[in-house]
Design a protein around this motif. Sequence first.
Motif, PDB file in Angstrom:
ATOM      1  N   ALA A 230     -37.417  20.025   2.372  1.00 26.82           N
ATOM      2  CA  ALA A 230     -38.660  20.124   3.595  1.00 26.82           C
ATOM      3  C   ALA A 230     -39.069  21.702   3.125  1.00 26.82           C
ATOM      4  O   ALA A 230     -40.190  22.041   3.712  1.00 26.82           O
ATOM      5  CB  ALA A 230     -37.826  20.321   4.765  1.00 26.82           C
ATOM      6  N   ARG A 231     -38.248  22.402   2.563  1.00 25.48           N
ATOM      7  CA  ARG A 231     -38.881  23.588   2.091  1.00 25.48           C
ATOM      8  C   ARG A 231     -39.440  23.674   0.914  1.00 25.48           C
ATOM      9  O   ARG A 231     -39.622  24.786  -0.071  1.00 25.48           O
ATOM     10  CB  ARG A 231     -37.683  24.860   2.281  1.00 25.48           C
ATOM     11  N   GLY A 232     -39.708  22.648   0.171  1.00 18.98           N
ATOM     12  CA  GLY A 232     -40.276  22.524  -1.148  1.00 18.98           C
ATOM     13  C   GLY A 232     -39.550  22.871  -2.237  1.00 18.98           C
ATOM     14  O   GLY A 232     -40.006  23.237  -3.461  1.00 18.98           O
TER      15      GLY A 232
ATOM     16  N   ASN B 178     -34.784  25.052 -19.087  1.00 16.54           N
ATOM     17  CA  ASN B 178     -35.845  25.030 -19.928  1.00 16.54           C
ATOM     18  C   ASN B 178     -36.443  23.692 -20.197  1.00 16.54           C
ATOM     19  O   ASN B 178     -37.618  23.431 -21.096  1.00 16.54           O
ATOM     20  CB  ASN B 178     -35.241  25.681 -21.408  1.00 16.54           C
ATOM     21  N   GLN B 179     -35.823  22.554 -19.492  1.00 16.83           N
ATOM     22  CA  GLN B 179     -36.389  21.297 -19.615  1.00 16.83           C
ATOM     23  C   GLN B 179     -37.311  20.782 -18.359  1.00 16.83           C
ATOM     24  O   GLN B 179     -37.943  19.875 -18.375  1.00 16.83           O
ATOM     25  CB  GLN B 179     -35.445  20.220 -20.079  1.00 16.83           C
ATOM     26  N   LEU B 180     -37.182  21.661 -17.562  1.00 13.01           N
ATOM     27  CA  LEU B 180     -38.008  21.361 -16.225  1.00 13.01           C
ATOM     28  C   LEU B 180     -39.410  21.636 -16.421  1.00 13.01           C
ATOM     29  O   LEU B 180     -39.903  22.375 -17.148  1.00 13.01           O
ATOM     30  CB  LEU B 180     -37.447  21.923 -15.061  1.00 13.01           C
ATOM     31  N   PRO B 181     -40.324  20.574 -15.868  1.00 15.17           N
ATOM     32  CA  PRO B 181     -41.876  20.864 -16.157  1.00 15.17           C
ATOM     33  C   PRO B 181     -42.204  22.180 -15.345  1.00 15.17           C
ATOM     34  O   PRO B 181     -42.065  22.473 -14.144  1.00 15.17           O
ATOM     35  CB  PRO B 181     -42.245  19.602 -15.128  1.00 15.17           C
ATOM     36  N   ALA B 182     -42.880  23.008 -16.136  1.00 11.75           N
ATOM     37  CA  ALA B 182     -43.473  24.365 -15.683  1.00 11.75           C
ATOM     38  C   ALA B 182     -44.410  24.029 -14.543  1.00 11.75           C
ATOM     39  O   ALA B 182     -44.536  25.041 -13.603  1.00 11.75           O
ATOM     40  CB  ALA B 182     -43.783  25.100 -16.724  1.00 11.75           C
ATOM     41  N   ALA B 183     -45.012  23.083 -14.636  1.00 23.09           N
ATOM     42  CA  ALA B 183     -46.048  22.830 -13.795  1.00 23.09           C
ATOM     43  C   ALA B 183     -45.701  22.303 -12.237  1.00 23.09           C
ATOM     44  O   ALA B 183     -46.401  22.317 -11.332  1.00 23.09           O
ATOM     45  CB  ALA B 183     -47.093  21.713 -14.412  1.00 23.09           C
ATOM     46  N   ASP B 184     -44.380  21.909 -12.268  1.00 21.41           N
ATOM     47  CA  ASP B 184     -43.975  21.627 -10.844  1.00 21.41           C
ATOM     48  C   ASP B 184     -42.904  22.943 -10.383  1.00 21.41           C
ATOM     49  O   ASP B 184     -41.702  22.545 -10.651  1.00 21.41           O
ATOM     50  CB  ASP B 184     -43.322  20.509 -10.916  1.00 21.41           C
ATOM     51  N   PRO B 185     -43.189  23.917  -9.632  1.00 18.32           N
ATOM     52  CA  PRO B 185     -42.345  24.861  -9.126  1.00 18.32           C
ATOM     53  C   PRO B 185     -41.281  24.295  -8.189  1.00 18.32           C
ATOM     54  O   PRO B 185     -40.183  25.023  -8.003  1.00 18.32           O
ATOM     55  CB  PRO B 185     -43.294  26.010  -8.590  1.00 18.32           C
TER      56      PRO B 185
END
Length: 326
Positions: free
Chosen positions: A178-180, A189-196
Amino acid sequence: MPANVTPEYEKAEARYRQAATDPDRMAALQEMLSTIPKHKGTEKMQAGIKRRLSQLRKEQQKAGRGKGPDPFHIPKSGAGQVALVGLPNAGKSSLLRATTNAEVKVADYPFTTLLPQPGMWEQDGIQLELIDTPPLTAEHVPTGLTGTIRNADLVCVVAAAGEGTLEQVEAVLGLLSARGLNLSSTPRNQLPAADPSRRPGLILVAKGDLVEPEAIRPLKELYAGTLDVVAVSAHTGAGLEAWFKRLVELLAVIRVYAKQPGRPPDLGRPFTLLAGATIADLARQIHRDLPETMKFARLWGHGRFEGQQVHRTEVLQDKDVVEIHE
Ligand SMILES: Nc1nc2c(ncn2[C@@H]2O[C@H](COP(=O)(O)OP(=O)(O)OP(=O)(O)O)[C@@H](O)[C@H]2O)c(=O)[nH]1
Ligand SMILES: [Mg+2]
């Protein structure tokens, strides 16, 4: 008293009356709010507790304004910052106490921890910064806590073993989402940088000594492919080593040993870097100017012959030994 309240509520109320400081009063009120039976007959009481809590919170914020640093901002140190997040009494503080030298308050009543507190956990030369946090509940998430969690490199959702573990996990994941903040057990290092909103995390079943190891299987099956489930016990120490290993993997931390020409490497004190780091990144950690002044490096490690000469762009691997030549 018109409403039928529980013994837990009565205990919390007694603690409120005996409280000597505002933080203690706030903790007791939070506990009253979470233990009061939720029905029409208690609505007025609930509103009264909430009003008193928000009054005290405002007073605290006023008193704290301009006076030193924000207690919810924990500066980063070590190879990664890990927040322990969970409902009251889950066992968060006990884990900090079992793994670090931090002095923490542990108690058998809920809402013991009021402010985030860091501690350093070191194993195999890797230092991780753990942060114990005040509990969150559906009724109340402490102001500032979301910022503490968002700032961390990894989040461990701590839930007590036994009945209701799944409900605890779901409640916490729901409050975070709920808090994003959406957790998954993917190296950072493998998480998409575009999705914070995507954050590295795992589920930590605390007080593992209270159940058989098989008890966490349904939870593991439910979250398979999304979140790891790791069982630990602060009391017996079981599972702590495996937990640390997994944290290091998810934080994508590698160790590199520096050596001076003609001398053995300093195996006691590795440099810690993010996976994918190069010789130049290591050089920068040793000295600010070294990436510019260095000529080449020699490397002892996985897949190369001993002392092979390499460039500053060479990507390092865990446990490599490096000699930098200026
Ligand atoms: N059996 C068992 N009990 C534990 C363990 N860890 C914590 N406890 C007990 O659980 C209770 C709560 O522990 P805390 O570490 O204070 O829990 P917390 O999550 O920090 O609680 P809050 O600060 O109120 O959110 C205490 O009575 C602890 O002794 C464990 O590994 N095994
Ligand atoms: Mg605590």
